[in-house]
Enzyme design. Structure first.
Site, PDB file in Angstrom:
ATOM      1  N   HIS A  50       0.850  -1.199   0.000  1.00  0.00           N
ATOM      2  CA  HIS A  50       0.000   0.000   0.000  1.00  0.00           C
ATOM      3  C   HIS A  50       0.884   1.248   0.000  1.00  0.00           C
ATOM      4  O   HIS A  50       1.825   1.368   0.778  1.00  0.00           O
ATOM      5  CB  HIS A  50      -0.934   0.018   1.221  1.00  0.00           C
ATOM      6  CG  HIS A  50      -2.062   0.982   1.040  1.00  0.00           C
ATOM      7  ND1 HIS A  50      -1.903   2.344   1.131  1.00  0.00           N
ATOM      8  CD2 HIS A  50      -3.377   0.780   0.733  1.00  0.00           C
ATOM      9  CE1 HIS A  50      -3.061   2.938   0.906  1.00  0.00           C
ATOM     10  NE2 HIS A  50      -3.971   2.009   0.666  1.00  0.00           N
ATOM     11  N   PHE A 231      -7.707  -7.904  15.382  1.00  0.00           N
ATOM     12  CA  PHE A 231      -7.655  -6.597  16.042  1.00  0.00           C
ATOM     13  C   PHE A 231      -9.094  -6.102  16.239  1.00  0.00           C
ATOM     14  O   PHE A 231      -9.699  -5.568  15.304  1.00  0.00           O
ATOM     15  CB  PHE A 231      -6.830  -5.627  15.205  1.00  0.00           C
ATOM     16  CG  PHE A 231      -5.570  -6.254  14.651  1.00  0.00           C
ATOM     17  CD1 PHE A 231      -4.665  -6.877  15.502  1.00  0.00           C
ATOM     18  CD2 PHE A 231      -5.321  -6.261  13.294  1.00  0.00           C
ATOM     19  CE1 PHE A 231      -3.516  -7.476  15.003  1.00  0.00           C
ATOM     20  CE2 PHE A 231      -4.176  -6.856  12.782  1.00  0.00           C
ATOM     21  CZ  PHE A 231      -3.271  -7.466  13.626  1.00  0.00           C
ATOM     22  N   ASP A 233     -12.002  -4.182  16.542  1.00  0.00           N
ATOM     23  CA  ASP A 233     -12.375  -2.785  16.368  1.00  0.00           C
ATOM     24  C   ASP A 233     -13.889  -2.669  16.192  1.00  0.00           C
ATOM     25  O   ASP A 233     -14.633  -3.517  16.659  1.00  0.00           O
ATOM     26  CB  ASP A 233     -11.626  -2.189  15.172  1.00  0.00           C
ATOM     27  CG  ASP A 233     -12.053  -2.819  13.838  1.00  0.00           C
ATOM     28  OD1 ASP A 233     -12.835  -3.789  13.843  1.00  0.00           O
ATOM     29  OD2 ASP A 233     -11.598  -2.321  12.791  1.00  0.00           O
ATOM     30  N   ASP A 315     -10.342  -5.054   4.705  1.00  0.00           N
ATOM     31  CA  ASP A 315     -10.377  -4.582   3.311  1.00  0.00           C
ATOM     32  C   ASP A 315     -11.722  -4.895   2.666  1.00  0.00           C
ATOM     33  O   ASP A 315     -12.245  -4.102   1.876  1.00  0.00           O
ATOM     34  CB  ASP A 315      -9.254  -5.230   2.496  1.00  0.00           C
ATOM     35  CG  ASP A 315      -7.889  -4.651   2.819  1.00  0.00           C
ATOM     36  OD1 ASP A 315      -7.827  -3.520   3.336  1.00  0.00           O
ATOM     37  OD2 ASP A 315      -6.881  -5.334   2.557  1.00  0.00           O
TER      38      ASP A 315
END
Length: 337
Positions: A50, A231, A233, A315
């Site tokens: 990226h 993770f 979130d 993503d």
């Protein structure tokens, strides 16, 4: 001592009253991930490719990633509020764009000597958005985090996070524990029904980002990278609900759909985050089982871990944002994610 994230997720899932894991959905995601492994949509290279991420050849890469993950929290806005954007990017990538811009403008954002004493005016300018009326949320909290971690790096680690890594003998677990011990703003722990649990989203993503940036070599070589979970979130749960791997009780769903802010450390918040961890653990185990069943796929079990699954699903959420918009996310003002 708090349970580690994997054990915390398992415990929370076993006691959860408002969030439930559905095995059919777990299998559905596992097959999706398996397909991603075959096409390399799930692959360690995807982080460093990226354009907004530092690459392993940049001598500032480790300290660059450390700053990113120190500031990597709470990008959502309420209702019709203007979203904070930088160079057209929103959320985490807006942060990446702002830090990359600062580095290229020779503002010393990777140097803890600089950011340990940075003023709120300087930080506001560095994180300025495309629209002056839209500010990054929790600016004062971000300033406090930078001051705190910068001071520790300057006083104890000769001004670089590289020395934290070198102190941990290529162990992801040791580095994770060092981060949450030395840097208070990474210490994402709470009490859940009488048990001290940890989620450690930002501390884990820090380890995961270093591993991915260096493709598991050099400073990113960790012999126990499997210790790192997803993770937890506020976006991945949308994907898990979308695929039917996670389900909310009707009262909780009503609360989320109303836009009510949850209290940090509340039972509902911990159940969403803890069950998210456990779902991805089960997805990973299912994918590894499929790899064993189908040796002709020419895949290895080590090709799949919770970090890569998380990257892929995060993503996916960005690519299918419109499709997933009807699934509410839990709103919490927090420095932990």
């Amino acid at each position: 001592m708090a349970l580690m994230p994997r054990e915390s997720g398992k415990l929370i899932a076993s006691l959860s009253k408002d969030v439930f894991i559905e095995e059919e959905g777990v299998k559905k995601i596992a097959y999706l991930v398996l397909e991603g492994l075959k096409t390399r949509a799930v692959h360690i290279d995807n982080f460093s490719q990226h354009e907004l991420h530092p690459n392993e050849h940049d001598p500032r890469a480790i300290d660059w990633i450390f700053v990113l993950d120190t500031l990597n929290f709470c990008f959502w806005t309420d209702g019709d509020d203007t979203k904070w954007k930088v160079s057209g990017y929103t959320g985490y990538f807006a942060l990446c764009a702002a830090i990359k811009r600062a580095v290229h403008e020779s503002r010393l954002m990777t140097d803890p000597k600089f950011y340990s004493t940075i003023t709120i005016e300087e930080l506001s300018y560095i994180l300025r958005g495309d629209d002056e009326s839209a500010k990054i949320p929790l600016l004062a909290e971000r300033l406090q985090c930078l001051h705190e971690v910068g001071k520790v790096l300057v006083e104890e680690y000769e001004g670089t996070f590289v020395n934290c890594i070198k102190a941990c003998d290529n162990s992801a677990e040791k580095l994770l524990k060092l981060v949450v011990t030395k840097f208070e703003c990474f210490r994402d722990v709470a009490d859940y029904r009488g048990h001290k649990v940890s989620i450690y989203k930002r501390a884990q993503i820090l380890v995961g980002d270093i591993w991915a940036c260096y493709r598991g070599n050099g400073l990113g070589l960790f012999h126990d990278i499997e210790i790192i979970t997803m993770f937890a979130d506020y976006r991945i749960p949308q994907v898990l609900v979308h695929f039917g791997a996670m389900r909310y009780s009707n009262p909780l769903l009503d609360t989320l759909q109303s836009g009510t802010h949850l209290t940090p450390g509340s039972l509902a918040e911990l159940e969403i985050r803890g069950c998210s961890i456990e779902v991805i653990e089960r997805v990973r185990d299912e994918v590894k089982s499929l790899i064993r069943q189908y040796p002709n796929l020419a895949l290895r079990e080590s090709d799949c871990n919770a970090i890569l699954i998380d990257h892929y699903l995060w993503d996916y959420r960005r690519r299918h944002a419109g499709e997933l918009e009807s699934i509410p996310f839990h709103k919490v003002k927090s420095i932990y994610y």
